[in-house]
Design an enzyme around this catalytic site. Structure first.
Site, PDB file in Angstrom:
ATOM      1  N   HIS A 195      -4.953   1.784   6.994  1.00  0.00           N
ATOM      2  CA  HIS A 195      -3.591   2.283   7.208  1.00  0.00           C
ATOM      3  C   HIS A 195      -3.283   3.393   6.192  1.00  0.00           C
ATOM      4  CE1 HIS A 195       0.930   1.494   7.784  1.00  0.00           C
ATOM      5  NE2 HIS A 195       0.876   2.258   6.702  1.00  0.00           N
ATOM      6  N   GLU A 196      -3.628   3.155   4.925  1.00  0.00           N
ATOM      7  CA  GLU A 196      -3.338   4.167   3.888  1.00  0.00           C
ATOM      8  C   GLU A 196      -4.206   5.407   4.086  1.00  0.00           C
ATOM      9  OE1 GLU A 196      -0.673   3.647   2.472  1.00  0.00           O
ATOM     10  OE2 GLU A 196      -0.599   1.511   2.912  1.00  0.00           O
ATOM     11  N   HIS A 221      -2.748   7.814   6.474  1.00  0.00           N
ATOM     12  CA  HIS A 221      -1.716   8.695   5.894  1.00  0.00           C
ATOM     13  C   HIS A 221      -2.348   9.976   5.341  1.00  0.00           C
ATOM     14  CE1 HIS A 221       2.021   6.413   6.014  1.00  0.00           C
ATOM     15  NE2 HIS A 221       1.431   5.341   5.543  1.00  0.00           N
ATOM     16  N   GLY A 259       0.843  -1.194   0.000  1.00  0.00           N
ATOM     17  CA  GLY A 259       0.000   0.000   0.000  1.00  0.00           C
ATOM     18  C   GLY A 259       0.871   1.233   0.000  1.00  0.00           C
ATOM     19  N   GLN A 309       3.082  10.089   1.181  1.00  0.00           N
ATOM     20  CA  GLN A 309       4.374   9.402   1.345  1.00  0.00           C
ATOM     21  C   GLN A 309       5.346   9.731   0.217  1.00  0.00           C
ATOM     22  OE1 GLN A 309       2.359   5.367   2.011  1.00  0.00           O
ATOM     23  NE2 GLN A 309       4.223   5.204   3.217  1.00  0.00           N
ATOM     24  N   CYS A 323       5.389  -0.065   7.320  1.00  0.00           N
ATOM     25  CA  CYS A 323       5.096   1.100   6.486  1.00  0.00           C
ATOM     26  C   CYS A 323       6.373   1.480   5.744  1.00  0.00           C
ATOM     27  CB  CYS A 323       4.645   2.258   7.374  1.00  0.00           C
ATOM     28  SG  CYS A 323       4.244   3.754   6.466  1.00  0.00           S
ATOM     29  N   LEU A 324       6.238   1.803   4.463  1.00  0.00           N
ATOM     30  CA  LEU A 324       7.421   2.187   3.680  1.00  0.00           C
ATOM     31  C   LEU A 324       8.048   3.475   4.225  1.00  0.00           C
ATOM     32  CD1 LEU A 324       6.107   1.352   0.094  1.00  0.00           C
ATOM     33  CD2 LEU A 324       7.688   0.020   1.499  1.00  0.00           C
TER      34      LEU A 324
HETATM   35 NI    NI Z   1       2.236   3.414   5.568  1.00  0.00          NI
END
Ligand code: NI
Length: 171
Positions: free
Chosen positions: A136-137, A140, A46, A51, A94-95
């Site tokens: 989660h996304e 963000h 995701g 991000q 998470c990236l």
């Molecule tokens: Ni994330």
């Protein structure tokens, strides 16, 4: 398509709220495609536009297993219409929080309304891991990271390690 640089915490841009898109035009569609390429390359399941430094309400998701056909979701302006009473716990990563993982509790299922890559309004029921990734996304888009859902003790421990790692990289 192009790969985009991914911001990592702590970064003030990850704390900012994304804006809704007016419509999914060619520019937003290109952003979605670039985000998918970036997400697959990372690799991740995701990615949210903040991000990659773009404060627009756009997320991409693909929870298909490696080797199976890809199932990309390109989502703009997601809205939660319903959440289940039942919760589920998944270990999240998470990236933007590289190499840290923690269990997070969220509603087990959600119904979401969004605009797809063709600017069509869609509704989707998501359950299990897909529901977790979408939530989660969407966090963000509100400037919230999964570590913000942990105890302050745990969050600060992770943040200190991230700051240290950044200093080493920057040295
Ligand atoms: Ni994330």
């Amino acid at each position: 398509m192009a790969r985009l640089p991914i911001l990592t915490a702590p970064d003030p841009r990850l704390k900012m709220k994304a804006h809704r898109v007016e419509k999914v035009d060619d520019e937003i569609k290109r952003l979605m495609e670039d985000m998918l390429e970036t997400m697959y390359a990372a690799p991740g399941i995701g990615l949210a536009a903040p991000q990659v430094g773009v404060l627009k309400s756009v997320i991409t998701v693909d929870i298909s297993r490696e080797g199976d056909p890809r199932q990309p979701l390109m989502i703009a302006n997601p809205e939660i219409l319903w959440v289940s009473d039942e919760d589920a716990t998944f270990e999240e990563g998470c990236l933007s929080v590289p190499e840290h993982y923690a269990e997070v509790v969220r509603p087990k299922a959600v119904r979401v309304r969004y605009l797809d890559h063709e600017n069509e309004i869609r509704e989707m029921d998501a359950d299990g891991m897909l529901a977790t990734v979408i939530q989660h996304e969407m966090d963000h888009l509100d400037g919230v990271l999964f570590i913000d859902r942990l105890s302050s003790l745990r969050r600060n421990m992770i943040l200190r390690k991230l700051v240290k790692a950044k200093k080493v990289v920057g040295a």
